[in-house]
Scaffold this motif. Structure first.
Motif, PDB file in Angstrom:
ATOM      1  N   ILE A 194       0.835  -1.207   0.000  1.00 30.34           N
ATOM      2  CA  ILE A 194       0.000   0.000   0.000  1.00 30.34           C
ATOM      3  C   ILE A 194       0.867   1.253   0.000  1.00 30.34           C
ATOM      4  CG2 ILE A 194      -1.663   1.331   1.374  1.00 30.34           C
ATOM      5  CD1 ILE A 194      -2.782  -1.404   2.285  1.00 30.34           C
ATOM      6  N   LEU A 195       1.930   1.230   0.813  1.00 28.11           N
ATOM      7  CA  LEU A 195       2.811   2.399   0.872  1.00 28.11           C
ATOM      8  C   LEU A 195       3.497   2.619  -0.479  1.00 28.11           C
ATOM      9  CD1 LEU A 195       4.340   2.052   4.453  1.00 28.11           C
ATOM     10  CD2 LEU A 195       2.556   3.619   3.688  1.00 28.11           C
ATOM     11  N   ALA A 196       3.831   1.490  -1.154  1.00 28.60           N
ATOM     12  CA  ALA A 196       4.475   1.603  -2.461  1.00 28.60           C
ATOM     13  C   ALA A 196       3.545   2.263  -3.485  1.00 28.60           C
ATOM     14  CB  ALA A 196       4.902   0.220  -2.947  1.00 28.60           C
ATOM     15  N   LEU A 197       2.210   2.089  -3.259  1.00 22.45           N
ATOM     16  CA  LEU A 197       1.249   2.726  -4.155  1.00 22.45           C
ATOM     17  C   LEU A 197       1.145   4.228  -3.900  1.00 22.45           C
ATOM     18  CD1 LEU A 197      -1.697   0.160  -4.058  1.00 22.45           C
ATOM     19  CD2 LEU A 197      -0.340   0.737  -6.057  1.00 22.45           C
ATOM     20  N   GLY A 198       1.719   4.678  -2.784  1.00 23.66           N
ATOM     21  CA  GLY A 198       1.693   6.109  -2.485  1.00 23.66           C
ATOM     22  C   GLY A 198       0.722   6.485  -1.384  1.00 23.66           C
ATOM     23  N   ALA A 199       0.215   5.500  -0.636  1.00 21.10           N
ATOM     24  CA  ALA A 199      -0.736   5.800   0.444  1.00 21.10           C
ATOM     25  C   ALA A 199       0.003   6.327   1.668  1.00 21.10           C
ATOM     26  CB  ALA A 199      -1.508   4.541   0.821  1.00 21.10           C
ATOM     27  N   SER A 200      -0.751   7.004   2.539  1.00 16.67           N
ATOM     28  CA  SER A 200      -0.151   7.425   3.802  1.00 16.67           C
ATOM     29  C   SER A 200      -0.958   6.841   4.949  1.00 16.67           C
ATOM     30  CB  SER A 200      -0.132   8.944   3.896  1.00 16.67           C
ATOM     31  OG  SER A 200      -1.454   9.429   3.846  1.00 16.67           O
ATOM     32  N   GLN A 201      -0.262   6.455   6.021  1.00 21.60           N
ATOM     33  CA  GLN A 201      -0.983   5.854   7.145  1.00 21.60           C
ATOM     34  C   GLN A 201      -1.660   6.945   7.957  1.00 21.60           C
ATOM     35  OE1 GLN A 201       1.121   3.019   9.576  1.00 21.60           O
ATOM     36  NE2 GLN A 201      -0.582   2.890  11.031  1.00 21.60           N
ATOM     37  N   GLN A 202      -2.949   6.744   8.246  1.00 23.87           N
ATOM     38  CA  GLN A 202      -3.717   7.708   9.030  1.00 23.87           C
ATOM     39  C   GLN A 202      -4.277   6.998  10.249  1.00 23.87           C
ATOM     40  OE1 GLN A 202      -4.189  10.986   8.149  1.00 23.87           O
ATOM     41  NE2 GLN A 202      -3.015  10.816   6.265  1.00 23.87           N
ATOM     42  N   GLY A 203      -3.411   6.696  11.173  1.00 22.40           N
ATOM     43  CA  GLY A 203      -3.848   6.119  12.444  1.00 22.40           C
ATOM     44  C   GLY A 203      -4.237   4.657  12.369  1.00 22.40           C
ATOM     45  N   GLN A 204      -4.990   4.225  13.379  1.00 21.77           N
ATOM     46  CA  GLN A 204      -5.403   2.833  13.529  1.00 21.77           C
ATOM     47  C   GLN A 204      -6.919   2.767  13.429  1.00 21.77           C
ATOM     48  OE1 GLN A 204      -3.161   0.128  14.592  1.00 21.77           O
ATOM     49  NE2 GLN A 204      -1.567   1.577  13.981  1.00 21.77           N
ATOM     50  N   PHE A 205      -7.438   1.566  13.293  1.00 26.81           N
ATOM     51  CA  PHE A 205      -8.889   1.420  13.349  1.00 26.81           C
ATOM     52  C   PHE A 205      -9.240   0.187  14.171  1.00 26.81           C
ATOM     53  CE2 PHE A 205     -10.596  -2.181  10.954  1.00 26.81           C
ATOM     54  CZ  PHE A 205      -9.421  -2.712  10.471  1.00 26.81           C
ATOM     55  N   LEU A 206     -10.489   0.117  14.582  1.00 24.62           N
ATOM     56  CA  LEU A 206     -10.957  -1.021  15.377  1.00 24.62           C
ATOM     57  C   LEU A 206     -12.452  -1.228  15.133  1.00 24.62           C
ATOM     58  CD1 LEU A 206     -10.736  -3.083  17.813  1.00 24.62           C
ATOM     59  CD2 LEU A 206     -11.303  -1.170  19.278  1.00 24.62           C
ATOM     60  N   VAL A 207     -12.802  -2.460  14.839  1.00 22.61           N
ATOM     61  CA  VAL A 207     -14.216  -2.837  14.767  1.00 22.61           C
ATOM     62  C   VAL A 207     -14.390  -4.007  15.722  1.00 22.61           C
ATOM     63  CG1 VAL A 207     -16.072  -3.755  13.317  1.00 22.61           C
ATOM     64  CG2 VAL A 207     -14.445  -2.141  12.344  1.00 22.61           C
ATOM     65  N   ASP A 208     -15.319  -3.910  16.666  1.00 26.67           N
ATOM     66  CA  ASP A 208     -15.493  -5.056  17.563  1.00 26.67           C
ATOM     67  C   ASP A 208     -16.958  -5.488  17.609  1.00 26.67           C
ATOM     68  OD1 ASP A 208     -16.869  -3.420  19.272  1.00 26.67           O
ATOM     69  OD2 ASP A 208     -15.252  -3.207  20.723  1.00 26.67           O
ATOM     70  N   CYS A 209     -17.140  -6.709  18.034  1.00 30.62           N
ATOM     71  CA  CYS A 209     -18.489  -7.289  18.082  1.00 30.62           C
ATOM     72  C   CYS A 209     -18.627  -8.166  19.309  1.00 30.62           C
ATOM     73  CB  CYS A 209     -18.741  -8.123  16.833  1.00 30.62           C
ATOM     74  SG  CYS A 209     -20.241  -9.120  16.930  1.00 30.62           S
ATOM     75  N   GLU A 210     -19.701  -7.901  20.060  1.00 31.51           N
ATOM     76  CA  GLU A 210     -20.021  -8.761  21.189  1.00 31.51           C
ATOM     77  C   GLU A 210     -21.432  -9.283  20.968  1.00 31.51           C
ATOM     78  OE1 GLU A 210     -19.781  -8.523  26.061  1.00 31.51           O
ATOM     79  OE2 GLU A 210     -19.029  -6.885  24.861  1.00 31.51           O
ATOM     80  N   SER A 211     -21.647 -10.564  21.240  1.00 31.09           N
ATOM     81  CA  SER A 211     -22.973 -11.129  20.973  1.00 31.09           C
ATOM     82  C   SER A 211     -23.650 -11.561  22.262  1.00 31.09           C
ATOM     83  CB  SER A 211     -22.856 -12.315  20.027  1.00 31.09           C
ATOM     84  OG  SER A 211     -22.343 -11.855  18.798  1.00 31.09           O
ATOM     85  N   TYR A 212     -24.941 -11.285  22.323  1.00 29.45           N
ATOM     86  CA  TYR A 212     -25.743 -11.631  23.495  1.00 29.45           C
ATOM     87  C   TYR A 212     -26.808 -12.641  23.072  1.00 29.45           C
ATOM     88  CZ  TYR A 212     -23.760  -7.377  25.583  1.00 29.45           C
ATOM     89  OH  TYR A 212     -22.914  -6.416  26.066  1.00 29.45           O
ATOM     90  N   LEU A 213     -26.949 -13.697  23.889  1.00 29.18           N
ATOM     91  CA  LEU A 213     -27.950 -14.719  23.571  1.00 29.18           C
ATOM     92  C   LEU A 213     -29.131 -14.604  24.523  1.00 29.18           C
ATOM     93  CD1 LEU A 213     -25.798 -17.936  22.959  1.00 29.18           C
ATOM     94  CD2 LEU A 213     -26.806 -16.392  21.285  1.00 29.18           C
ATOM     95  N   SER A 214     -30.348 -14.825  23.978  1.00 27.96           N
ATOM     96  CA  SER A 214     -31.523 -14.777  24.841  1.00 27.96           C
ATOM     97  C   SER A 214     -31.578 -16.041  25.694  1.00 27.96           C
ATOM     98  CB  SER A 214     -32.788 -14.662  24.001  1.00 27.96           C
ATOM     99  OG  SER A 214     -32.929 -15.799  23.173  1.00 27.96           O
ATOM    100  N   HIS A 215     -32.239 -15.939  26.840  1.00 26.40           N
ATOM    101  CA  HIS A 215     -32.361 -17.099  27.731  1.00 26.40           C
ATOM    102  C   HIS A 215     -33.266 -18.153  27.105  1.00 26.40           C
ATOM    103  CE1 HIS A 215     -30.767 -15.710  31.855  1.00 26.40           C
ATOM    104  NE2 HIS A 215     -29.988 -15.343  30.871  1.00 26.40           N
TER     105      HIS A 215
END
Lengths: 143, 208
Positions: B28-49
């Motif tokens: 990606i850097l070779a293509l000329g992109a610049s890094q703009q920080g980090q990212f995070l996607v998270d998921c928590e799942s809840y089950l019904s009783h």
């Protein structure tokens, strides 16, 4: 208990979902009712979502009136209407206005309740603004 | 907000996730992109009783790209219903703990570096569940366009160039029926749900 609110005059505003807990125990000597609450802005499919989650609709109504602020206190003066069926204009439940005084405060901050009491007393005798005993209300509904 | 495509990148047998992230970063850097920080996607799942009848699952997502929102998808078994709410929705789930319990051991997240390259935004995510590495997800967003149909060919070409010819690039299942609709952030979340669900089913663990 959950309540869903929707502005009828600004239809593109998000739904407001409110969770309210049971009135705190040991409420007897306090001048107001204290309940925990959460207010959450939500997108449109909320009703379907809550139904599927396992919630059941208990009641639905609309209110129209005025809102005032005094410091952190919020005072609403409004008439309660039945939800109209079809093109009928909404029918008020009573000709009287319902006055509600509330404050959203961090947990344990009970001092504001005294200010509320003082404010409520100012409105007498025109408005009877009293603390509601929910236990008694529940009992009345049961009999 | 543009159109986003989420793509799995296979990790070669004798290589680690870190190695793959570094490899893709270099490209990606070779293509000329610049890094703009980090990212995070998270998921928590809840089950019904179980006593509530058919088991329902509530998936709660957070995405660093929309930091003020909580995305919630309710899977009833027959259909998915989503609600986008503000941050307090997390607290509501705690209040519902009598009826819906969190499956902590399946909490899953994708995080890593975030790059910008002209109109594109590229995110290289290492997927971990319970600290165990599960795989690599590459997210590419083309920001000036909001319908998938108009931009799919461009995105495919970009992804193919980035990931190499060995990776098959297909339109995401979720987007197939919505190619002409306006793309919104929840569509990205549905793509993550699809991939996370697949990762959860894989039992094998690999070291990072």
């Amino acid at each position: 208990m959950l309540r869903v609110r929707k502005a009828l005059d600004y239809r593109d505003m998000p739904f407001q979902l409110r969770y309210i807990g049971q009135p705190d125990l040991g409420d007897k000597n306090r001048p107001t009712v204290v309940r925990s609450s959460l207010d959450i802005a939500c997108s449109g499919m909320l009703i379907d979502f809550l139904n599927e989650l396992g919630c059941r609709i208990e009641f639905e109504y609309s209110v129209k009136g005025y809102m005032f602020r005094k410091g952190r206190m919020k005072i609403t003066v409004a008439k309660v209407f039945k939800i109209s069926q079809g093109s009928m204009p909404p029918e008020p439940i009573s000709q009287s206005y319902l006055v509600e005084l509330s404050v959203l405060a961090p947990q344990g901050q009970d001092m504001i309740a005294d200010d509320m009491r003082a404010f409520a007393d100012q409105l007498r005798p025109l408005v009877q603004l009293d603390k509601i005993d929910y236990k008694r209300l529940g009992h009345m509904a049961g009999t | 907000m543009g159109v986003t495509v989420l793509q799995q990148y296979p990790v070669p047998e004798n290589k680690t996730g870190t190695y793959v992230i570094e490899l893709l970063t270099k490209r990606i850097l070779a293509l000329g992109a610049s890094q703009q920080g980090q990212f995070l996607v998270d998921c928590e799942s809840y089950l019904s009783h179980p006593q509530m009848g058919t088991t329902k699952t509530v998936h709660i997502f957070h995405n660093s790209e929309q930091p003020a929102s909580v995305f919630s998808i309710l899977d009833t078994g027959t259909k998915n219903i989503h609600v986008i709410a503000d941050g307090l929705f997390d607290l509501l789930m705690m209040k519902l703990s009598q009826h819906y319990t969190s499956k902590k051991q399946t909490k899953i997240e994708s995080k890593g570096p975030r790059f910008e390259l002209g109109d594109f935004c590229i995110k290289l995510g290492s997927v971990t569940m319970n600290q165990s590495f599960k795989g690599i997800l590459v997210e590419v967003e083309y920001r000036p366009c909001v319908t998938a149909n108009a931009v799919w060919n461009l995105l495919r070409e970009f992804l193919q160039g980035l990931l190499g010819p060995s990776v098959p690039v297909q339109p995401p299942q979720h987007l197939l029926s919505r190619m002409n609709d306006i793309y919104t952030p929840i569509d990205t979340i549905y793509q993550y749900l699809e991939h996370f669900s697949a990762y959860r089913k894989i039992t094998g663990m690999r070291s990072t």
